[in-house]
Structure formats: C-alpha cells, structure tokens
Motif scaffolding. Sequence first.
Motif, PDB file in Angstrom:
ATOM      1  N   ARG A 153       0.831  -1.209   0.000  1.00 32.51           N
ATOM      2  CA  ARG A 153       0.000   0.000   0.000  1.00 32.51           C
ATOM      3  C   ARG A 153       0.865   1.258   0.000  1.00 32.51           C
ATOM      4  O   ARG A 153       0.532   2.228  -0.688  1.00 32.51           O
ATOM      5  CB  ARG A 153      -0.943  -0.012   1.203  1.00 32.51           C
ATOM      6  N   CYS A 195      -4.428   0.421   9.170  1.00 33.75           N
ATOM      7  CA  CYS A 195      -4.261  -0.165   7.838  1.00 33.75           C
ATOM      8  C   CYS A 195      -4.853  -1.575   7.787  1.00 33.75           C
ATOM      9  O   CYS A 195      -4.170  -2.549   7.480  1.00 33.75           O
ATOM     10  CB  CYS A 195      -2.781  -0.166   7.468  1.00 33.75           C
ATOM     11  N   CYS A 202      -7.873   5.376   5.874  1.00 31.67           N
ATOM     12  CA  CYS A 202      -6.925   6.310   5.248  1.00 31.67           C
ATOM     13  C   CYS A 202      -7.231   7.759   5.619  1.00 31.67           C
ATOM     14  O   CYS A 202      -6.308   8.567   5.755  1.00 31.67           O
ATOM     15  CB  CYS A 202      -6.928   6.134   3.736  1.00 31.67           C
ATOM     16  N   CYS A 205      -5.624   8.415   8.876  1.00 34.74           N
ATOM     17  CA  CYS A 205      -4.316   7.763   9.047  1.00 34.74           C
ATOM     18  C   CYS A 205      -3.205   8.794   9.282  1.00 34.74           C
ATOM     19  O   CYS A 205      -3.109   9.788   8.569  1.00 34.74           O
ATOM     20  CB  CYS A 205      -4.002   6.934   7.805  1.00 34.74           C
ATOM     21  N   CYS A 211       2.025   7.763   2.148  1.00 30.79           N
ATOM     22  CA  CYS A 211       1.516   6.522   1.573  1.00 30.79           C
ATOM     23  C   CYS A 211       0.878   6.819   0.222  1.00 30.79           C
ATOM     24  O   CYS A 211       0.098   7.764   0.100  1.00 30.79           O
ATOM     25  CB  CYS A 211       0.483   5.914   2.523  1.00 30.79           C
ATOM     26  N   TYR A 213      -1.110   4.783  -1.484  1.00 32.66           N
ATOM     27  CA  TYR A 213      -2.264   3.898  -1.727  1.00 32.66           C
ATOM     28  C   TYR A 213      -3.465   4.667  -2.276  1.00 32.66           C
ATOM     29  O   TYR A 213      -3.882   5.671  -1.716  1.00 32.66           O
ATOM     30  CB  TYR A 213      -2.637   3.224  -0.406  1.00 32.66           C
TER      31      TYR A 213
HETATM   32  S1  SF4 Z   1      -3.086   5.824   4.161  1.00 29.23           S
HETATM   33 FE1  SF4 Z   1      -1.845   4.070   3.601  1.00 29.23          FE
HETATM   34  S2  SF4 Z   1      -0.922   3.363   5.515  1.00 29.23           S
HETATM   35 FE2  SF4 Z   1      -2.601   4.720   6.039  1.00 29.23          FE
HETATM   36  S3  SF4 Z   1      -4.346   3.351   6.348  1.00 29.23           S
HETATM   37 FE3  SF4 Z   1      -4.426   4.057   4.226  1.00 29.23          FE
HETATM   38  S4  SF4 Z   1      -3.338   2.485   3.098  1.00 29.23           S
HETATM   39 FE4  SF4 Z   1      -2.782   2.211   5.218  1.00 29.23          FE
END
Ligand code: SF4
Length: 323
Positions: A153, A195, A202, A205, A211, A213
């Motif tokens: 990710r 995650c 996200c 997060c 990140c 992702y």
């Molecule tokens: S932003 Fe990236 S590290 Fe954070 S929860 Fe989403 S996928 Fe996971």
Amino acid sequence: MNNIRIKTLQRKMKLYYKKSSRALPWRIKNQKNQDPYKTLISEIMLQQTRVNAVLDYYKNFLKKFPDLKSLALANENDILIAWSGLGYYRRARNLHKTAKIIFKEYESKIPSDKIVLKQLPGIGEYTSSAIASFAFGKEELVIDTNVERFIKRIFDINANKLSPIRIKELGEIIFPKKNRGDFAQAIMDFSNDYCTKLSPKCSSCIISQYCEYKGFDDLKKIKQKKNKKYCISYFIYDSKELFLIRRKPVEEILGGMYEVPSSIWKSNKKVADMEVIKLDKNYNPMFLKNTIKHEFSHFTLFSKVMIIKKEKIMIKIVLKENG
Ligand code: SF4
C-alpha cells in the motif's frame, strides 16, 4: 519515495509504537528483547491466527507448560488438549518436536540464529525472522501478511502475488537499519488500528502523507465468500449413554483430534446427502433438526447429524476417512 519522506515515515511509526503499541503478554514493557520461549509459543500460535483468538490459549498454555523443558517432556496428547480449539494442530505437534530438539541439542536454549531456527520443525521464513528479531534483537526483516500489505500500500502496488524477493527489496527501502523488530511490530499494530485488510482508515491515518495507496479495486475480491463443504455426522450412542468418537488421522485437517465420526466432506451438497448410513429398522435413526455450521479459516462446513441408538445388537459401521 525520497529519503526524507522515508525517514519521516519511520519516525512517525516509531512514535506511534511508543504511544500506542498493544500490551501483549509476550511483549515485555521497557525491555528491548522479548523472552525467547514466550516468543516461540506466541509466534507459532499466531501462524494463520489472529491475536485476539490467541490470547487466552497463550495464557493457559504458558500455565501448563511454563518453560521449554516442561514442553519438551510433556505428553503430546496433553499438548493437543491445551491447543484444542486453536486449530491447525500440526503446529502443536511441530512445536513439541522443536521443543524436544532444543532440549536435547541446545541445552534448552532457543537458538538466536535465523538459519538454525529455520531448520526446526514448523519454523519457516517468517517465524525464524520474528524469533531472531523480537527475542534476540537481530536486525532481520520480519514480513508477515500485515507487513506485506502495508508495504504494497505504501508503494501503491496492486498485485496479489509479488515475489518474496521483491517484497524484501521494498521492505529494505522502508525498514530502518536499526530496531527492525520494533518497526515490524509497529506495522502489525498499525494494521490492527489503521491499515486494516478490508477497510483501511486512510482519512484518519497518521502517515497518509507518506503513503501512495489509492484504493485497490480488488478489495471486493478479498471479501469473497468462503467455499462451502457438507457432510453427515453420525452420533451413535448406546443404552448406557456412551457415544462413539474416533481420533482423526494425524495427516488430516484437525489431525489427532477426537470427533464424532462423519462422512467425507464434499463440496456438493447433494452428493454429501447421499452418505446416509443404511441401517435396519432396529436402529431407528433420526436426524437432528438443525444443521451444524463450523467455520474454518478457508471454508464453512455444514454438518447434518444422524442420531443412531445402538440397542442390543452390535453394529459394525465402516466409515471412510476424510480426504
Ligand atoms: S493511508 Fe496508507 S498506511 Fe494509512 S491506512 Fe491508508 S493504506 Fe494504510
């Protein structure tokens, strides 16, 4: 990702781990390394099993087998009883074999070297790295399914199967050179908080800036339904209310455990329904009203229960073993 972003990501994860790490019984607070025996037990239990499902089993297991010697000298059946309900019983048998080898060949001291650990029964790539890293402070790259998902990710790699070599290469980019065990455990805890496998948080997060992702289309695929299997279980009892159980062959699923005998588990319900034992009227067989559902990690088993009372006549029923 450039070096500054990686360093910031590492710092944020370190801070997160310091403030929010889970208080797990095999971790020792304010101490760098974990106890090797506790690490061995917890890591074997955690193979294919979630932390919450392991906690009570771990505590009870440690009460029964508090150190390596007690485990090595224990009777396998007692170990299987302590493991009962946790599933994947081959792990328990391999753990016993490993304890016996360490007791005999390593004076009860769990080896710290990953290569040596990897030669022990039931200890593979991940578990050997985890023990070397968490219990002995070795700077191994510890990559379980959570860490692998996190790595993919971070780099927004939407591929189900990435070679272990490629995962390691990417891991080398984001893992710090020191305290790799803490970093891996931070990711594992983070995967529980943020995650997560199916619904990553996200928007809240703390490392979303670092990140890449974008959300994979295939999350739905992950949610796909489990396979179904069907069988008939035979509850056979006598006038003294004793009932028949059998021990499953060691090499099978739930091998070595006791069960009410059943037909072969089939994925076709109609075929499974045909496995009804033909008995003469003396036995007066009945079926339990409800079908019993057993959840396994990769399939669901539906079991119809046939109740047979054994009167005076001895019955001889030959049941095929499950394949
Ligand atoms: S932003 Fe990236 S590290 Fe954070 S929860 Fe989403 S996928 Fe996971």
